[in-house]
Design an enzyme around this catalytic site. Structure first.
Site, PDB file in Angstrom:
ATOM      1  N   SER A 139      32.793 -30.176  70.342  1.00  0.00           N
ATOM      2  CA  SER A 139      34.718 -30.197  70.548  1.00  0.00           C
ATOM      3  C   SER A 139      35.181 -28.900  69.611  1.00  0.00           C
ATOM      4  O   SER A 139      34.349 -28.756  68.366  1.00  0.00           O
ATOM      5  CB  SER A 139      34.904 -31.659  69.775  1.00  0.00           C
ATOM      6  OG  SER A 139      35.828 -31.828  69.812  1.00  0.00           O
ATOM      7  N   TYR A 152      36.329 -39.252  65.307  1.00  0.00           N
ATOM      8  CA  TYR A 152      35.715 -38.005  66.015  1.00  0.00           C
ATOM      9  C   TYR A 152      35.390 -36.530  65.669  1.00  0.00           C
ATOM     10  O   TYR A 152      34.827 -36.452  66.086  1.00  0.00           O
ATOM     11  CB  TYR A 152      36.764 -37.678  67.223  1.00  0.00           C
ATOM     12  CG  TYR A 152      36.739 -36.653  68.755  1.00  0.00           C
ATOM     13  CD1 TYR A 152      36.643 -37.522  69.107  1.00  0.00           C
ATOM     14  CD2 TYR A 152      37.010 -35.755  68.383  1.00  0.00           C
ATOM     15  CE1 TYR A 152      35.890 -36.997  70.485  1.00  0.00           C
ATOM     16  CE2 TYR A 152      37.013 -34.868  69.534  1.00  0.00           C
ATOM     17  CZ  TYR A 152      36.954 -35.286  69.916  1.00  0.00           C
ATOM     18  OH  TYR A 152      36.279 -34.575  71.564  1.00  0.00           O
TER      19      TYR A 152
HETATM   20  P1  NDP Z   1      36.630 -37.836  79.743  1.00  0.00           P
HETATM   21  O1  NDP Z   1      37.462 -39.453  80.106  1.00  0.00           O
HETATM   22  O2  NDP Z   1      37.541 -38.109  80.932  1.00  0.00           O
HETATM   23  O3  NDP Z   1      35.478 -38.739  80.373  1.00  0.00           O
HETATM   24  C1  NDP Z   1      34.717 -39.483  79.121  1.00  0.00           C
HETATM   25  C2  NDP Z   1      32.988 -39.595  80.048  1.00  0.00           C
HETATM   26  O4  NDP Z   1      32.108 -40.511  79.351  1.00  0.00           O
HETATM   27  C3  NDP Z   1      33.518 -40.751  80.387  1.00  0.00           C
HETATM   28  O5  NDP Z   1      32.944 -40.436  82.232  1.00  0.00           O
HETATM   29  C4  NDP Z   1      33.224 -42.275  80.440  1.00  0.00           C
HETATM   30  O6  NDP Z   1      32.115 -42.479  82.383  1.00  0.00           O
HETATM   31  C5  NDP Z   1      31.499 -41.545  79.859  1.00  0.00           C
HETATM   32  N1  NDP Z   1      31.574 -42.574  78.868  1.00  0.00           N
HETATM   33  C6  NDP Z   1      32.497 -43.196  77.597  1.00  0.00           C
HETATM   34  N2  NDP Z   1      31.683 -43.849  76.643  1.00  0.00           N
HETATM   35  C7  NDP Z   1      30.860 -44.703  77.311  1.00  0.00           C
HETATM   36  C8  NDP Z   1      29.163 -45.024  77.223  1.00  0.00           C
HETATM   37  N3  NDP Z   1      29.310 -46.007  76.355  1.00  0.00           N
HETATM   38  N4  NDP Z   1      28.098 -44.835  77.632  1.00  0.00           N
HETATM   39  C9  NDP Z   1      27.799 -43.902  79.329  1.00  0.00           C
HETATM   40  N5  NDP Z   1      29.052 -43.235  79.562  1.00  0.00           N
HETATM   41  C10 NDP Z   1      30.655 -43.171  78.816  1.00  0.00           C
HETATM   42  O7  NDP Z   1      36.735 -36.772  78.884  1.00  0.00           O
HETATM   43  P2  NDP Z   1      36.076 -35.448  78.999  1.00  0.00           P
HETATM   44  O8  NDP Z   1      35.696 -35.118  80.555  1.00  0.00           O
HETATM   45  O9  NDP Z   1      37.414 -35.069  78.171  1.00  0.00           O
HETATM   46  O10 NDP Z   1      35.279 -35.644  77.735  1.00  0.00           O
HETATM   47  C11 NDP Z   1      34.227 -35.589  78.188  1.00  0.00           C
HETATM   48  C12 NDP Z   1      33.447 -34.989  76.287  1.00  0.00           C
HETATM   49  O11 NDP Z   1      34.012 -33.452  76.390  1.00  0.00           O
HETATM   50  C13 NDP Z   1      33.753 -36.006  75.061  1.00  0.00           C
HETATM   51  O12 NDP Z   1      31.883 -35.956  74.325  1.00  0.00           O
HETATM   52  C14 NDP Z   1      34.488 -35.372  74.415  1.00  0.00           C
HETATM   53  O13 NDP Z   1      34.910 -35.703  73.405  1.00  0.00           O
HETATM   54  C15 NDP Z   1      34.672 -33.477  74.768  1.00  0.00           C
HETATM   55  N6  NDP Z   1      35.513 -32.984  74.893  1.00  0.00           N
HETATM   56  C16 NDP Z   1      36.505 -32.810  75.703  1.00  0.00           C
HETATM   57  C17 NDP Z   1      37.890 -32.005  75.638  1.00  0.00           C
HETATM   58  C18 NDP Z   1      38.530 -32.126  76.036  1.00  0.00           C
HETATM   59  O14 NDP Z   1      39.442 -31.545  76.109  1.00  0.00           O
HETATM   60  N7  NDP Z   1      39.175 -32.957  77.613  1.00  0.00           N
HETATM   61  C19 NDP Z   1      37.634 -31.379  74.134  1.00  0.00           C
HETATM   62  C20 NDP Z   1      36.324 -31.542  73.322  1.00  0.00           C
HETATM   63  C21 NDP Z   1      35.432 -31.762  73.703  1.00  0.00           C
HETATM   64  P3  NDP Z   1      32.089 -44.866  81.983  1.00  0.00           P
HETATM   65  O15 NDP Z   1      33.641 -44.771  81.132  1.00  0.00           O
HETATM   66  O16 NDP Z   1      32.522 -44.344  83.391  1.00  0.00           O
HETATM   67  O17 NDP Z   1      31.406 -45.203  80.939  1.00  0.00           O
END
Ligand code: NDP
Length: 249
Positions: A139, A152
């Site tokens: 990130s 985070y």
């Molecule tokens: P979303 O909230 O859209 O997606 C998060 C995903 O993680 C979901 O698919 C969720 O699926 C899954 N998830 C969360 N917890 C668990 C768990 N315990 N086990 C399995 N799956 C899990 O977020 P983003 O797409 O924005 O984020 C994706 C990654 O990118 C993260 O690591 C985030 O920190 C990182 N990121 C995002 C940024 C942004 O601007 N959006 C910037 C920088 C980094 P489900 O709930 O079905 O399990």
């Protein structure tokens, strides 16, 4: 050079947001994608969208038994594992003095310990097929601090250091381990952030040289590059995909 036909890719959190964007890139390049997340309704929709040979396997990335089962089930159903995208992540936004120990562990377990668990489980199957590609999602908070995310930032800083450790340990096994540092991408996660943090939307637009939020489609190309033979001599890096956010002085 970018052909992924015959390769099997596990994408944690591949049922939405950045994970789905990356999964779309990998599938378009020919990989068979395993969507690995908790919400099976969302995962089924993602599998339909990905088409081809995609499939869903339920996992809680913070749970050791569940992660080991994910890798076992991938091998049972797909026969091999070549590419692992550790994308699942979460955030709890509060000032540090209000953070509970449970909040801290939840964020660290989901964002960082999960990657250790998945990489450890993937190592042997990747070695068996002569190598592999691991892509860990960091990130901007791998680099910068913000006042409202005391766990985070450390979790995402840790992702970069874990990436370097694994890259050096496994380079001789032909397993490349790299991190991607997304800028501000429009997803469920950041829609939540925009509701909670006043002025965030405008600040991101002002601070991002490209003058826009990223889309999940912006994340596909880097995933294909880091998953393909094009990056065989690239390991241990952390590549920002951020519209210039991290280099603006
Ligand atoms: P979303 O909230 O859209 O997606 C998060 C995903 O993680 C979901 O698919 C969720 O699926 C899954 N998830 C969360 N917890 C668990 C768990 N315990 N086990 C399995 N799956 C899990 O977020 P983003 O797409 O924005 O984020 C994706 C990654 O990118 C993260 O690591 C985030 O920190 C990182 N990121 C995002 C940024 C942004 O601007 N959006 C910037 C920088 C980094 P489900 O709930 O079905 O399990």
């Amino acid at each position: 050079m970018f052909d992924l036909k015959g390769k099997v890719a596990v994408v944690t959190g591949g049922n939405g947001g950045i994970g789905l964007g990356m999964a779309q890139g990998l599938a378009a390049a020919g990989a068979r994608v395993v969507v690995a997340a908790r919400n099976q309704t969302k995962s089924a929709a993602a599998v339909r969208q990905l088409g081809g040979q995609a499939l869903a396997i339920a996992v809680d990335v913070a749970d050791e038994t569940s992660v080991n089962a994910l890798v076992r089930s991938t091998l049972d159903q797909c026969g091999r594992l070549d590419i692992l995208v550790n994308n699942a992540g979460t955030n709890i936004r509060k000032v540090p003095q209000e953070y509970t120990l449970a909040d801290w562990h939840h964020v660290l377990d989901t964002n960082l310990t999960s990657i250790f668990l998945a990489c450890r489980a993937a190592y042997a199957p990747m070695k068996v097929v002569g190598g592999g590609k691991i892509i860990n999602i960091g990130s901007m908070m791998s680099i910068f601090g913000v006042p409202f995310s005391p766990a985070y930032g450390p979790s995402k800083g840790g992702v970069v250091q874990l990436t370097k450790s694994l890259a050096t340990a496994w380079a001789r096994d032909n397993i490349q381990v790299n991190a991607v540092l997304p800028g501000w991408i429009d997803t469920d996660l950041t829609r939540g952030a925009r509701r909670q943090v006043e002025g965030l939307h405008e600040n991101v637009l002002r601070r991002t040289p490209a003058g826009r939020w990223g889309t999940i489609e912006d994340m596909a190309g880097v995933a294909v590059f880091l998953a393909s033979p094009a990056s065989d001599f690239v390991t241990g890096t952390a590549i920002p995909v951020d519209g210039g956010y991290s280099v603006l002085g």
